[in-house]
Design an enzyme around this catalytic site. Sequence first.
Site, PDB file in Angstrom:
ATOM      1  N   ARG A 123     -10.086 -14.949   1.147  1.00  0.00           N
ATOM      2  CA  ARG A 123     -11.346 -15.307   0.098  1.00  0.00           C
ATOM      3  C   ARG A 123     -11.066 -16.810  -0.372  1.00  0.00           C
ATOM      4  O   ARG A 123     -10.129 -17.615   0.040  1.00  0.00           O
ATOM      5  CB  ARG A 123     -10.555 -14.444  -1.336  1.00  0.00           C
ATOM      6  CG  ARG A 123     -10.963 -13.025  -1.249  1.00  0.00           C
ATOM      7  CD  ARG A 123     -10.769 -12.391  -2.739  1.00  0.00           C
ATOM      8  NE  ARG A 123     -11.138 -11.151  -2.833  1.00  0.00           N
ATOM      9  CZ  ARG A 123     -12.049 -10.332  -3.126  1.00  0.00           C
ATOM     10  NH1 ARG A 123     -13.067 -11.177  -3.518  1.00  0.00           N
ATOM     11  NH2 ARG A 123     -12.129  -9.379  -3.230  1.00  0.00           N
TER      12      ARG A 123
ATOM     13  N   TYR B  79       0.740  -1.149   0.077  1.00  0.00           N
ATOM     14  CA  TYR B  79      -0.032  -0.041  -0.066  1.00  0.00           C
ATOM     15  C   TYR B  79       0.875   1.188  -0.082  1.00  0.00           C
ATOM     16  O   TYR B  79       0.347   2.487  -0.018  1.00  0.00           O
ATOM     17  CB  TYR B  79      -0.898   0.022   1.232  1.00  0.00           C
ATOM     18  CG  TYR B  79      -1.971  -1.234   1.077  1.00  0.00           C
ATOM     19  CD1 TYR B  79      -3.217  -0.927   0.665  1.00  0.00           C
ATOM     20  CD2 TYR B  79      -1.332  -2.349   1.620  1.00  0.00           C
ATOM     21  CE1 TYR B  79      -4.278  -1.941   0.655  1.00  0.00           C
ATOM     22  CE2 TYR B  79      -2.287  -3.553   1.486  1.00  0.00           C
ATOM     23  CZ  TYR B  79      -3.602  -3.304   1.243  1.00  0.00           C
ATOM     24  OH  TYR B  79      -4.438  -4.428   1.123  1.00  0.00           O
TER      25      TYR B  79
ATOM     26  N   TYR C   3     -16.905  -5.800  -0.087  1.00  0.00           N
ATOM     27  CA  TYR C   3     -16.743  -4.690  -0.998  1.00  0.00           C
ATOM     28  C   TYR C   3     -17.987  -4.691  -1.909  1.00  0.00           C
ATOM     29  O   TYR C   3     -18.199  -5.426  -2.652  1.00  0.00           O
ATOM     30  CB  TYR C   3     -15.539  -5.028  -1.833  1.00  0.00           C
ATOM     31  CG  TYR C   3     -14.500  -5.705  -1.032  1.00  0.00           C
ATOM     32  CD1 TYR C   3     -13.855  -4.776  -0.057  1.00  0.00           C
ATOM     33  CD2 TYR C   3     -13.559  -6.787  -1.167  1.00  0.00           C
ATOM     34  CE1 TYR C   3     -12.755  -5.041   0.725  1.00  0.00           C
ATOM     35  CE2 TYR C   3     -12.565  -7.235  -0.588  1.00  0.00           C
ATOM     36  CZ  TYR C   3     -12.309  -6.288   0.591  1.00  0.00           C
ATOM     37  OH  TYR C   3     -10.962  -6.793   1.457  1.00  0.00           O
TER      38      TYR C   3
ATOM     39  N   HIS D 119      -1.922 -11.376   2.234  1.00  0.00           N
ATOM     40  CA  HIS D 119      -1.064 -10.468   1.523  1.00  0.00           C
ATOM     41  C   HIS D 119       0.350 -11.236   1.883  1.00  0.00           C
ATOM     42  O   HIS D 119       1.397 -10.836   1.360  1.00  0.00           O
ATOM     43  CB  HIS D 119      -1.054  -9.189   2.140  1.00  0.00           C
ATOM     44  CG  HIS D 119      -2.106  -8.304   1.591  1.00  0.00           C
ATOM     45  ND1 HIS D 119      -2.286  -7.924   0.118  1.00  0.00           N
ATOM     46  CD2 HIS D 119      -3.007  -7.332   1.999  1.00  0.00           C
ATOM     47  CE1 HIS D 119      -3.301  -7.325  -0.083  1.00  0.00           C
ATOM     48  NE2 HIS D 119      -3.614  -6.843   1.018  1.00  0.00           N
TER      49      HIS D 119
ATOM     50  N   GLY E 215     -10.811  -9.084   6.231  1.00  0.00           N
ATOM     51  CA  GLY E 215     -10.767  -8.455   5.019  1.00  0.00           C
ATOM     52  C   GLY E 215      -9.735  -8.928   4.002  1.00  0.00           C
ATOM     53  O   GLY E 215      -9.185  -8.346   3.339  1.00  0.00           O
TER      54      GLY E 215
HETATM   55  C1  LIG Z   1      -6.923  -5.685   2.603  1.00  0.00           C
HETATM   56  S1  LIG Z   1      -6.375  -4.463   3.686  1.00  0.00           S
HETATM   57  C2  LIG Z   1      -7.546  -4.611   4.902  1.00  0.00           C
HETATM   58  C3  LIG Z   1      -7.805  -3.742   5.898  1.00  0.00           C
HETATM   59  C4  LIG Z   1      -9.007  -3.853   6.786  1.00  0.00           C
HETATM   60  N1  LIG Z   1      -9.172  -4.892   7.718  1.00  0.00           N
HETATM   61  C5  LIG Z   1     -10.137  -3.885   5.756  1.00  0.00           C
HETATM   62  O1  LIG Z   1     -10.873  -4.840   5.823  1.00  0.00           O
HETATM   63  O2  LIG Z   1     -10.634  -2.964   5.369  1.00  0.00           O
HETATM   64  C6  LIG Z   1      -5.003  -5.457   4.447  1.00  0.00           C
HETATM   65  C7  LIG Z   1      -4.159  -4.801   5.220  1.00  0.00           C
HETATM   66  O3  LIG Z   1      -3.246  -5.855   5.966  1.00  0.00           O
HETATM   67  C8  LIG Z   1      -1.892  -4.963   6.305  1.00  0.00           C
HETATM   68  N2  LIG Z   1      -0.956  -5.966   6.256  1.00  0.00           N
HETATM   69  C9  LIG Z   1      -0.205  -6.695   5.206  1.00  0.00           C
HETATM   70  N3  LIG Z   1       0.723  -7.575   5.618  1.00  0.00           N
HETATM   71  C10 LIG Z   1       0.817  -6.854   6.978  1.00  0.00           C
HETATM   72  C11 LIG Z   1       1.875  -7.443   7.881  1.00  0.00           C
HETATM   73  N4  LIG Z   1       2.864  -8.453   7.421  1.00  0.00           N
HETATM   74  N5  LIG Z   1       1.992  -6.870   9.031  1.00  0.00           N
HETATM   75  C12 LIG Z   1       0.848  -6.041   9.393  1.00  0.00           C
HETATM   76  N6  LIG Z   1      -0.028  -5.621   8.577  1.00  0.00           N
HETATM   77  C13 LIG Z   1      -0.009  -6.138   7.353  1.00  0.00           C
HETATM   78  C14 LIG Z   1      -1.855  -3.998   5.118  1.00  0.00           C
HETATM   79  O4  LIG Z   1      -1.040  -3.038   5.534  1.00  0.00           O
HETATM   80  C15 LIG Z   1      -3.271  -3.715   5.005  1.00  0.00           C
HETATM   81  O5  LIG Z   1      -3.639  -2.304   5.436  1.00  0.00           O
END
Ligand SMILES: C[S@@+](CC[C@H](N)C(=O)[O-])C[C@H]1O[C@@H](n2cnc3c(N)ncnc32)[C@H](O)[C@@H]1O
Length: 287
Positions: free
Chosen positions: A180, A24, A198, A147, A142
Site C-alpha cells: 500500500r 489469519y 478491494y 505483514h 495484495g
Molecule cells: C493479504 S493476504 C493476500 C492474499 C492474496 N494474495 C490476495 O491478494 O487476496 C496476505 C497473505 O500473506 C500470507 N503471509 C503473511 N506472512 C507470510 C509469511 N511469512 N510466509 C508466507 N505467507 C505469509 C498470509 O498468510 C496471507 O494469506
Amino acid sequence: MPEADIVFHTRSAGISAEGVRDQYADGKAAKVWEIFIGDKKSRTDNYKNFIVELLRGKGCKRVLDVACGTGVDSIMLLEEGFEVVSVDASDKMLKYALQERWNRRKEPAFDNWIIEEANWLTLYDDVRDILQDGFDAVLCLGNSFAHMMDSFGDQREQKQAIRNFEKCVKPGGLLLIDHRNYDHIMETGATPAKSLYYNSSHTADIKTSVLYVCGKPAMVAMDYLINVNNEQNEFRLSYYPHELKVFTTMLKEIFGSKSGHTIYGDFKPLDDIKDPAFYIHVMEKVK
Ligand SMILES: C[S@@+](CC[C@H](N)C(=O)[O-])C[C@H]1O[C@@H](n2cnc3c(N)ncnc32)[C@H](O)[C@@H]1O
C-alpha cells in the site's frame, strides 16, 4: 516477538504450521476474505491484462505465488494458461484455495496446481524440490509483504524474505511485489476503503491506527468493518509501513544495481497517477 508487538499486541496468537505468526489463524479474515475483496472477476479484471501482458511479454510460463491466500491471483493465472505453484503460511487461508482446486480438479490446469504451506523466511528450502532452474516469475501481491514486521529494527527478516524470493526467480525472470502507499497513509492517517484490489460493496470502513516506536512508525493496524446480511464482521490486520524510497533501496540491494526495476501506481505508470493506493514493483533479475 516483533518490536512493535511488544508495545501493541494486535495479532492473533495463532502460529501456523510453518512456524510464523499467522494473523489469519483465528479464521475471521479468511472467512470473509472473498467478500472483502468483492467480485473476484471484477477484482482481477482491474489488473489481469496488466499482469498477463507483462508475464507473456517476458515469456513467463511458470509462476510462483508466494502469498496466494485464498488463491485469487493464482486462479486468474491458471485460467490464463500459466503453470502455477502457490504457497502461503496460513492453513486457514490455504483451505479455500485447496477447496477450489478440488472443485475444479477435472480441469487439467487445476489438477496440476501445486499448493503448499511455506514461510518466506525459509521459502527457498521449502520449495527447493520443485524449484527446477527457478521460476519465470514470483508474485507477492495484495499488500501481503507488509505483514512481515521488522523484528530487529534493521529489516533483516524482510531482507531475508526478499532474498529468498530472488533465489526462486530464474535469471532474467521477474518479481512482482506490492505494498500500500504507506507514505500517503502516514501523511493522512487514513486508508482508502476501496482500491483496485478491494472493491466490495460490503466494506464499510477501514479504521487505521499507527503505532510509533521510538518516534518511528513501526506498525499500522487496520480494522476492517464489513457488512454481510446486515451483520457486522470485523477483523484486524497489521502491517509494516514500507516507505517507497526505503523499499526501493532494499529491492535494489538484493537484486543488484544492474537489475531492472519499474514502479507502477495501481498498475499504471507513476506519472499517470497521483497518490495511488498501491505501489507495484517489478524487478527483473539479471540474466
Ligand atoms: C493479504 S493476504 C493476500 C492474499 C492474496 N494474495 C490476495 O491478494 O487476496 C496476505 C497473505 O500473506 C500470507 N503471509 C503473511 N506472512 C507470510 C509469511 N511469512 N510466509 C508466507 N505467507 C505469509 C498470509 O498468510 C496471507 O494469506
